[in-house]
Design a protein around this motif. Sequence first.
Motif, PDB file in Angstrom:
ATOM      1  N   ARG A 291       0.960  -1.194   0.085  1.00 34.96           N
ATOM      2  CA  ARG A 291      -0.138  -0.031   0.131  1.00 34.96           C
ATOM      3  C   ARG A 291       0.918   1.300  -0.183  1.00 34.96           C
ATOM      4  NH1 ARG A 291      -5.322   0.683   1.982  1.00 34.96           N
ATOM      5  NH2 ARG A 291      -6.166   2.804   1.008  1.00 34.96           N
ATOM      6  N   TRP A 292       1.805   1.170   0.890  1.00 34.43           N
ATOM      7  CA  TRP A 292       2.850   2.569   0.894  1.00 34.43           C
ATOM      8  C   TRP A 292       3.830   2.523  -0.124  1.00 34.43           C
ATOM      9  CZ3 TRP A 292      -1.333   3.605   2.860  1.00 34.43           C
ATOM     10  CH2 TRP A 292      -1.906   3.141   4.227  1.00 34.43           C
ATOM     11  N   ALA A 293       4.208   1.541  -0.955  1.00 31.05           N
ATOM     12  CA  ALA A 293       5.264   1.246  -1.639  1.00 31.05           C
ATOM     13  C   ALA A 293       5.021   1.439  -3.180  1.00 31.05           C
ATOM     14  CB  ALA A 293       5.925   0.136  -1.302  1.00 31.05           C
ATOM     15  N   ARG A 294       3.782   1.622  -3.603  1.00 29.16           N
ATOM     16  CA  ARG A 294       3.320   1.419  -5.065  1.00 29.16           C
ATOM     17  C   ARG A 294       3.974   0.294  -5.699  1.00 29.16           C
ATOM     18  NH1 ARG A 294       4.199   7.821  -7.004  1.00 29.16           N
ATOM     19  NH2 ARG A 294       3.159   8.834  -5.263  1.00 29.16           N
ATOM     20  N   ARG A 295       3.824  -0.866  -5.078  1.00 27.73           N
ATOM     21  CA  ARG A 295       4.259  -2.210  -5.776  1.00 27.73           C
ATOM     22  C   ARG A 295       3.199  -3.147  -5.560  1.00 27.73           C
ATOM     23  NH1 ARG A 295       7.554   1.046  -7.281  1.00 27.73           N
ATOM     24  NH2 ARG A 295       9.879   0.840  -7.171  1.00 27.73           N
ATOM     25  N   LEU A 296       3.217  -4.070  -6.550  1.00 30.39           N
ATOM     26  CA  LEU A 296       2.460  -5.234  -6.477  1.00 30.39           C
ATOM     27  C   LEU A 296       3.677  -6.232  -5.639  1.00 30.39           C
ATOM     28  CD1 LEU A 296       0.153  -7.626  -6.535  1.00 30.39           C
ATOM     29  CD2 LEU A 296       0.804  -7.706  -9.128  1.00 30.39           C
ATOM     30  N   SER A 297       3.604  -7.223  -4.691  1.00 25.25           N
ATOM     31  CA  SER A 297       4.576  -7.847  -4.289  1.00 25.25           C
ATOM     32  C   SER A 297       4.201  -9.523  -4.311  1.00 25.25           C
ATOM     33  CB  SER A 297       4.814  -7.708  -2.917  1.00 25.25           C
ATOM     34  OG  SER A 297       5.381  -6.689  -2.555  1.00 25.25           O
ATOM     35  N   ILE A 298       5.108 -10.225  -4.751  1.00 21.99           N
ATOM     36  CA  ILE A 298       4.903 -11.687  -5.004  1.00 21.99           C
ATOM     37  C   ILE A 298       5.490 -12.246  -4.049  1.00 21.99           C
ATOM     38  CG2 ILE A 298       4.959 -13.705  -6.583  1.00 21.99           C
ATOM     39  CD1 ILE A 298       4.618 -10.111  -7.957  1.00 21.99           C
ATOM     40  N   VAL A 299       4.841 -13.041  -2.932  1.00 20.54           N
ATOM     41  CA  VAL A 299       5.593 -14.070  -2.132  1.00 20.54           C
ATOM     42  C   VAL A 299       5.490 -15.242  -2.511  1.00 20.54           C
ATOM     43  CG1 VAL A 299       5.531 -14.438   0.444  1.00 20.54           C
ATOM     44  CG2 VAL A 299       4.675 -12.140  -0.476  1.00 20.54           C
ATOM     45  N   ASP A 300       6.692 -15.994  -2.320  1.00 20.92           N
ATOM     46  CA  ASP A 300       6.858 -17.410  -2.530  1.00 20.92           C
ATOM     47  C   ASP A 300       6.646 -18.102  -1.184  1.00 20.92           C
ATOM     48  OD1 ASP A 300       7.493 -20.039  -2.793  1.00 20.92           O
ATOM     49  OD2 ASP A 300       9.135 -19.394  -4.241  1.00 20.92           O
ATOM     50  N   THR A 301       5.459 -18.812  -0.970  1.00 18.51           N
ATOM     51  CA  THR A 301       5.258 -19.388   0.379  1.00 18.51           C
ATOM     52  C   THR A 301       6.089 -20.598   0.635  1.00 18.51           C
ATOM     53  OG1 THR A 301       3.555 -20.833  -0.408  1.00 18.51           O
ATOM     54  CG2 THR A 301       2.683 -18.638   0.406  1.00 18.51           C
ATOM     55  N   HIS A 302       6.760 -21.081  -0.365  1.00 15.91           N
ATOM     56  CA  HIS A 302       7.869 -22.148   0.070  1.00 15.91           C
ATOM     57  C   HIS A 302       8.985 -21.301   0.329  1.00 15.91           C
ATOM     58  CE1 HIS A 302       5.724 -25.240  -2.914  1.00 15.91           C
ATOM     59  NE2 HIS A 302       4.941 -24.553  -2.147  1.00 15.91           N
ATOM     60  N   PRO A 316      -1.850   1.480  -4.043  1.00 18.10           N
ATOM     61  CA  PRO A 316      -2.652   0.034  -4.262  1.00 18.10           C
ATOM     62  C   PRO A 316      -3.202  -0.575  -3.334  1.00 18.10           C
ATOM     63  CG  PRO A 316      -0.046  -0.108  -4.160  1.00 18.10           C
ATOM     64  CD  PRO A 316      -0.245   1.087  -4.056  1.00 18.10           C
ATOM     65  N   HIS A 317      -4.567  -1.002  -3.539  1.00 12.81           N
ATOM     66  CA  HIS A 317      -5.446  -1.497  -2.680  1.00 12.81           C
ATOM     67  C   HIS A 317      -5.714  -3.023  -2.771  1.00 12.81           C
ATOM     68  CE1 HIS A 317      -8.546  -0.191   0.726  1.00 12.81           C
ATOM     69  NE2 HIS A 317      -7.795  -1.478   1.039  1.00 12.81           N
ATOM     70  N   GLY A 318      -6.868  -2.950  -3.774  1.00 10.58           N
ATOM     71  CA  GLY A 318      -7.271  -4.447  -4.023  1.00 10.58           C
ATOM     72  C   GLY A 318      -6.303  -5.053  -5.283  1.00 10.58           C
ATOM     73  N   VAL A 319      -6.426  -6.411  -5.229  1.00 13.16           N
ATOM     74  CA  VAL A 319      -5.625  -7.401  -6.056  1.00 13.16           C
ATOM     75  C   VAL A 319      -6.539  -8.611  -6.437  1.00 13.16           C
ATOM     76  CG1 VAL A 319      -3.656  -8.842  -6.512  1.00 13.16           C
ATOM     77  CG2 VAL A 319      -3.283  -6.725  -4.902  1.00 13.16           C
ATOM     78  N   TRP A 320      -6.813  -8.815  -7.736  1.00 15.17           N
ATOM     79  CA  TRP A 320      -7.723  -9.871  -8.178  1.00 15.17           C
ATOM     80  C   TRP A 320      -7.085 -10.482  -9.377  1.00 15.17           C
ATOM     81  CZ3 TRP A 320     -11.646  -9.860  -4.229  1.00 15.17           C
ATOM     82  CH2 TRP A 320     -12.321 -11.159  -3.954  1.00 15.17           C
ATOM     83  N   THR A 321      -7.401 -11.928  -9.397  1.00 12.60           N
ATOM     84  CA  THR A 321      -7.036 -12.390 -10.758  1.00 12.60           C
ATOM     85  C   THR A 321      -8.177 -13.711 -10.992  1.00 12.60           C
ATOM     86  OG1 THR A 321      -5.572 -13.492 -12.135  1.00 12.60           O
ATOM     87  CG2 THR A 321      -5.419 -14.159  -9.669  1.00 12.60           C
ATOM     88  N   LEU A 322      -8.198 -14.139 -12.273  1.00 17.25           N
ATOM     89  CA  LEU A 322      -9.421 -15.127 -12.488  1.00 17.25           C
ATOM     90  C   LEU A 322      -8.777 -16.577 -12.137  1.00 17.25           C
ATOM     91  CD1 LEU A 322     -12.151 -15.794 -13.573  1.00 17.25           C
ATOM     92  CD2 LEU A 322     -11.036 -15.847 -15.869  1.00 17.25           C
ATOM     93  N   GLN A 323      -7.292 -16.426 -12.240  1.00 11.70           N
ATOM     94  CA  GLN A 323      -6.401 -17.722 -12.104  1.00 11.70           C
ATOM     95  C   GLN A 323      -6.062 -17.656 -10.850  1.00 11.70           C
ATOM     96  OE1 GLN A 323      -2.787 -18.546 -14.612  1.00 11.70           O
ATOM     97  NE2 GLN A 323      -3.980 -20.029 -15.604  1.00 11.70           N
ATOM     98  N   HIS A 324      -7.009 -18.304  -9.918  1.00 12.79           N
ATOM     99  CA  HIS A 324      -6.854 -18.199  -8.694  1.00 12.79           C
ATOM    100  C   HIS A 324      -7.121 -19.550  -7.823  1.00 12.79           C
ATOM    101  CE1 HIS A 324     -11.095 -18.496  -8.037  1.00 12.79           C
ATOM    102  NE2 HIS A 324     -11.203 -17.549  -8.851  1.00 12.79           N
ATOM    103  N   ALA A 325      -6.457 -19.765  -6.631  1.00 15.73           N
ATOM    104  CA  ALA A 325      -6.826 -20.791  -5.746  1.00 15.73           C
ATOM    105  C   ALA A 325      -8.214 -20.479  -5.345  1.00 15.73           C
ATOM    106  CB  ALA A 325      -6.050 -20.985  -4.548  1.00 15.73           C
ATOM    107  N   PRO A 326      -8.800 -21.648  -4.685  1.00 17.15           N
ATOM    108  CA  PRO A 326     -10.308 -21.581  -4.308  1.00 17.15           C
ATOM    109  C   PRO A 326     -10.283 -20.578  -3.140  1.00 17.15           C
ATOM    110  CG  PRO A 326      -9.924 -23.817  -4.416  1.00 17.15           C
ATOM    111  CD  PRO A 326      -8.360 -23.341  -4.746  1.00 17.15           C
ATOM    112  N   ARG A 327     -11.518 -19.883  -3.154  1.00 15.72           N
ATOM    113  CA  ARG A 327     -11.552 -18.681  -2.184  1.00 15.72           C
ATOM    114  C   ARG A 327     -12.416 -19.132  -1.026  1.00 15.72           C
ATOM    115  NH1 ARG A 327     -11.387 -15.422  -7.035  1.00 15.72           N
ATOM    116  NH2 ARG A 327      -9.559 -14.407  -6.797  1.00 15.72           N
TER     117      ARG A 327
END
Length: 327
Positions: A291-302, A316-327
Amino acid sequence: MKMFSIARACAAFGGFWIFMHGALAEVPPLFVLNSLDADVSVVDPVTWTETARIAVGKEPHHLYLTPDEKSLIVANALDDSLTFVDPRTAQVQRTVRGIVDPYHLRFSPDMKWFVTAANRLNHVDLYHWNGKDLALVQRVATARTPSHLWIDSRSTTVYATMQDSDELVAIDLATQRIRWRVQTGAMPADIYGSADDKRLFVGLTGDDAVEVFDVSGPEPVSVHRIRTGSGAHAFRAAGDGRHLYVSNRVANSISKIDMHTQQLVESYPVPGGPDCMDLSADGRFIYVSARWARRLSIVDTHAKQVVRQVPVGKSPHGVWTLQHAPR
């Protein structure tokens, strides 16, 4: 013969390139809502670049994919409008005006109700949805600063947090009236409900915890607090039916909690004020707005770390994609 072979090879490669290009072109984009730019960044998840900006209304804050996944809705709070976008092509489908202060938004699972939280006007609006048009049924006066919404799996109850009066409110959709209200910890924000509708998880942005409520009885009961990090704010299900991610905006981290045991499982450092999130289809990568850095961050959970950042717009606030894990 050599020239003929080379020509055949080039033709074959050209066909392969066209095939691959077509396949890549079909990968749906990521959408990042830029609240202070009044637009949405379209991000290519193959090249990890911003490919376009979609102009919307003033102060868009949240995105929501319709349950049938045919439209991505952008809620433009200060413009009193909704922008419908095709989640596959990023083309604007239409703009619906006259929706008062839509800060947060949600469809009921049966898609008969559409609900908005008027953050600055202290009410929740209930709309009927006929598959095309919205009709206001009831404007429910709530308390100070309604923030986030959740609707149960049976499409009977709307839950709303009151950010500045520290309350959780339940609204009955059949009667369009408040069923109950209960005090929460400081500055409640996002809500997530368990699959059996018995538990609600509430992020306490003014604290460092997720508060758990038992809502299975006639009155809600606060049963537990899960310490995650300062500024606990937004949720995203992990897609396995058991785990839940929460962004801690002040602590600059994302925590993973076990909804069954109500315990913290692990945490990932994420700079820049992590806010709203989405999750890759395989569940490995978290897409989160810094939100404060004007970035979309991608976190690798592994790897348990940020592995990529994409420049986007202001706040930047909301993020969404059609190709997603179950919600």
